[in-house]
Design a protein around this motif. Structure first.
Motif, mmCIF file in Angstrom:
data_model
loop_
_atom_site.group_PDB
_atom_site.id
_atom_site.type_symbol
_atom_site.label_atom_id
_atom_site.label_comp_id
_atom_site.label_asym_id
_atom_site.label_seq_id
_atom_site.Cartn_x
_atom_site.Cartn_y
_atom_site.Cartn_z
ATOM 1 N N CYS A 1 33.861 23.660 49.130
ATOM 2 C CA CYS A 1 34.835 25.414 48.932
ATOM 3 C C CYS A 1 34.546 26.884 49.982
ATOM 4 O O CYS A 1 35.364 27.458 49.853
ATOM 5 N N GLY A 2 33.270 27.371 49.385
ATOM 6 C CA GLY A 2 32.950 28.784 49.505
ATOM 7 C C GLY A 2 32.996 29.778 48.910
ATOM 8 O O GLY A 2 33.038 30.893 48.421
ATOM 9 N N ALA B 1 47.387 37.199 55.604
ATOM 10 C CA ALA B 1 46.558 36.080 55.215
ATOM 11 C C ALA B 1 45.760 35.949 53.838
ATOM 12 O O ALA B 1 45.297 35.197 52.861
ATOM 13 N N GLU B 2 46.417 36.968 52.520
ATOM 14 C CA GLU B 2 46.554 36.344 51.597
ATOM 15 C C GLU B 2 47.396 36.222 50.628
ATOM 16 O O GLU B 2 48.226 36.671 50.345
ATOM 17 N N GLN B 3 47.269 35.040 50.177
ATOM 18 C CA GLN B 3 48.528 34.612 49.494
ATOM 19 C C GLN B 3 48.288 34.844 48.477
ATOM 20 O O GLN B 3 48.672 35.769 47.456
ATOM 21 N N CYS B 4 47.412 33.787 47.396
ATOM 22 C CA CYS B 4 47.014 33.948 46.141
ATOM 23 C C CYS B 4 46.041 35.013 46.215
ATOM 24 O O CYS B 4 45.510 35.218 44.982
ATOM 25 N N GLY C 1 35.246 35.039 48.650
ATOM 26 C CA GLY C 1 34.137 34.576 49.241
ATOM 27 C C GLY C 1 34.293 34.028 50.930
ATOM 28 O O GLY C 1 33.342 33.841 51.585
ATOM 29 N N LEU C 2 35.592 34.072 51.705
ATOM 30 C CA LEU C 2 35.695 34.235 52.988
ATOM 31 C C LEU C 2 35.165 35.339 53.243
ATOM 32 O O LEU C 2 34.773 35.688 54.538
ATOM 33 N N CYS D 1 40.852 27.267 51.925
ATOM 34 C CA CYS D 1 41.792 27.829 51.702
ATOM 35 C C CYS D 1 43.053 26.900 51.767
ATOM 36 O O CYS D 1 43.316 26.092 52.451
ATOM 37 N N ARG D 2 44.104 27.379 50.287
ATOM 38 C CA ARG D 2 44.915 25.986 50.495
ATOM 39 C C ARG D 2 46.408 26.644 50.446
ATOM 40 O O ARG D 2 47.323 26.195 50.234
#
Lengths: 156, 252
Positions: free
Chosen positions: A43-44, A92-95, A101-102, A130-131
């Motif tokens: 997952c990183g 680009a950041e929901q949760c 990590g990204l 990213c889920r």
């Protein structure tokens, strides 16, 4: 055994168990941006720099980082904030769980390849899952960031 | 869960070999795969201090230390020029950059894993492994050797003139291959290596003609798992061999 790790510029010498991961080590020293996600190297989320190279701290024994420089997001506040603001702008950041990590891996990408193509971005960041977002926002953020950085450099 | 009692940074291959003779001890490669296992290790032996993390190129060969990472071979210009990018094609979709910065050539090859893309591509080349006790043997021979307590010191790839290519199918980009395939062509002879069958890489060598891809598919054995059935893999095999041959310029 006793190790000395240079974590975000701070020299830390302490006893660690031979099977302690670097993830556990950095978190125990307050670097809570480094998350435990899949624990199967997919997952990183746990990305840190070992001597400036991005690695997965969930799969690296802390003893192998002995006498080495380890950098987490906390050690790159300026770069992380600059790029992070583009992620926020692009939704680009929901949760937000995957963002540290990204950001670490994106910084590694910009250092290695300052002008990546879409394909190069996708390939380099393939190990950061990213889920929430479907990656469109991250893609826009990276391209916007590169444009902003280039125009800033031209002005200077 | 992986449990390790003791960790030793070997100061010589002789020390590492002595320690590794005990079954409950273990050599660390990148540690990535090992980390997922449920094992109790008495002594984890690290080869990081032995200078085996380099790729050296000479006129006749590449010498790749066992601790060189998969990312190093992915980015090595000489190796990828010689293989027309086949080595890069084989490794660039293995999970992510971070994992490829950790996983080592020695760890990947010594495991002789069924899913290995690395074993497949290097078996298609004129490759040899240097074992601490066993000396230098061909990689194809090594792939079929039973597991023992020897140490894989380096991979040697001879610059034999050949055309090669790699092809694979994955259900998602960074998953294990459903099937992978590497071919090398010398004149009118071709070698096809097919891995992730899901068993480890197997070879077929023969005259390069129109029927070569089908001959490979009918000669090798395949199995079924969650990623694909035996019948699907057999169909896929002929297609991948054909694609790889076209990529290698040995179109038939």
């Amino acid at each position: 055994m006793t190790v000395t790790i240079f974590l975000n510029g701070n020299k830390i010498t302490e006893d660690v168990s031979p099977d302690e991961t670097l993830l556990s080590f950095v978190r125990s020293h307050g670097c809570k941006s480094v998350k435990c996600g899949c624990e199967t190297t997919n997952c990183g989320l746990c990305t840190v720099f070992l001597e400036d190279t991005p690695v997965l701290s969930c799969a690296l024994l802390a003893v192998r980082a002995d006498q080495k420089k380890v950098t987490t997001l906390e050690g790159l506040p300026k770069e992380a904030e600059e790029f992070g603001s583009f992620l926020a702008d692009q939704g680009a950041e929901q949760c937000g769980f995957c963002n540290p990590g990204l950001i670490m891996n994106a910084i590694a990408l910009f250092r290695e390849n300052p002008h990546p193509s879409d394909e190069e971005i996708k390939r380099y960041l393939a190990g950061n899952l990213c889920r929430c977002s479907g990656y469109e926002g991250q893609m826009r953020a990276i391209k916007e960031f590169v444009r902003w950085r280039d125009s800033n450099e031209q002005r200077q | 869960m992986l449990q390790i009692k003791r960790y030793v940074r070997a100061t010589s291959l002789a020390e590492a070999y002595e320690l590794n003779r005990k079954k409950s001890n273990c050599i660390l490669g990148g540690g990535v795969w090992l980390r997922l296992s449920n094992r109790r290790i008495d002594t984890a032996i690290d080869l990081s201090d032995l200078g085996l993390d380099q790729i050296e190129e000479s006129e006749g060969e590449f010498s790749i230390g066992c601790m060189a990472t998969i990312r190093q071979i992915e980015r090595h210009e000489g190796l990828n020029a010689y293989t027309s990018g086949a080595v890069r094609d084989a490794v660039q979709d293995i999970v992510g950059v971070q994992l490829r910065n950790m996983a080592t050539v020695g760890g990947s090859l010594f495991g002789r894993f069924g899913f290995s893309d690395l074993l497949t591509v290097f078996c298609a080349l004129d490759s040899y492994v240097e074992l601490y006790q066993g000396g230098i043997i061909s990689l194809r021979e090594f792939a079929n050797k039973p597991y023992d307590r020897d140490i894989l010191v380096r991979l040697i790839v001879k610059k034999t003139p050949l055309a090669c290519a790699f092809a694979c199918v994955r259900n998602t980009r960074t998953d294990f291959s459903v099937l992978n395939c590497a071919v090398s062509v010398q004149g009118n002879r071709a070698l096809a290596v097919v891995g992730a069958r899901p068993m480890k890489a197997a070879c077929y060598e023969g005259e390069l003609d129109e029927s070569f891809p089908e001959r490979v598919a009918s000669s090798l054995s395949f199995g079924s798992n969650l990623r694909g059935s035996e019948a699907y893999r057999r169909k896929l095999c002929a297609v991948l061999v054909r694609r790889a041959l076209e990529k290698a310029g040995g179109k038939r």
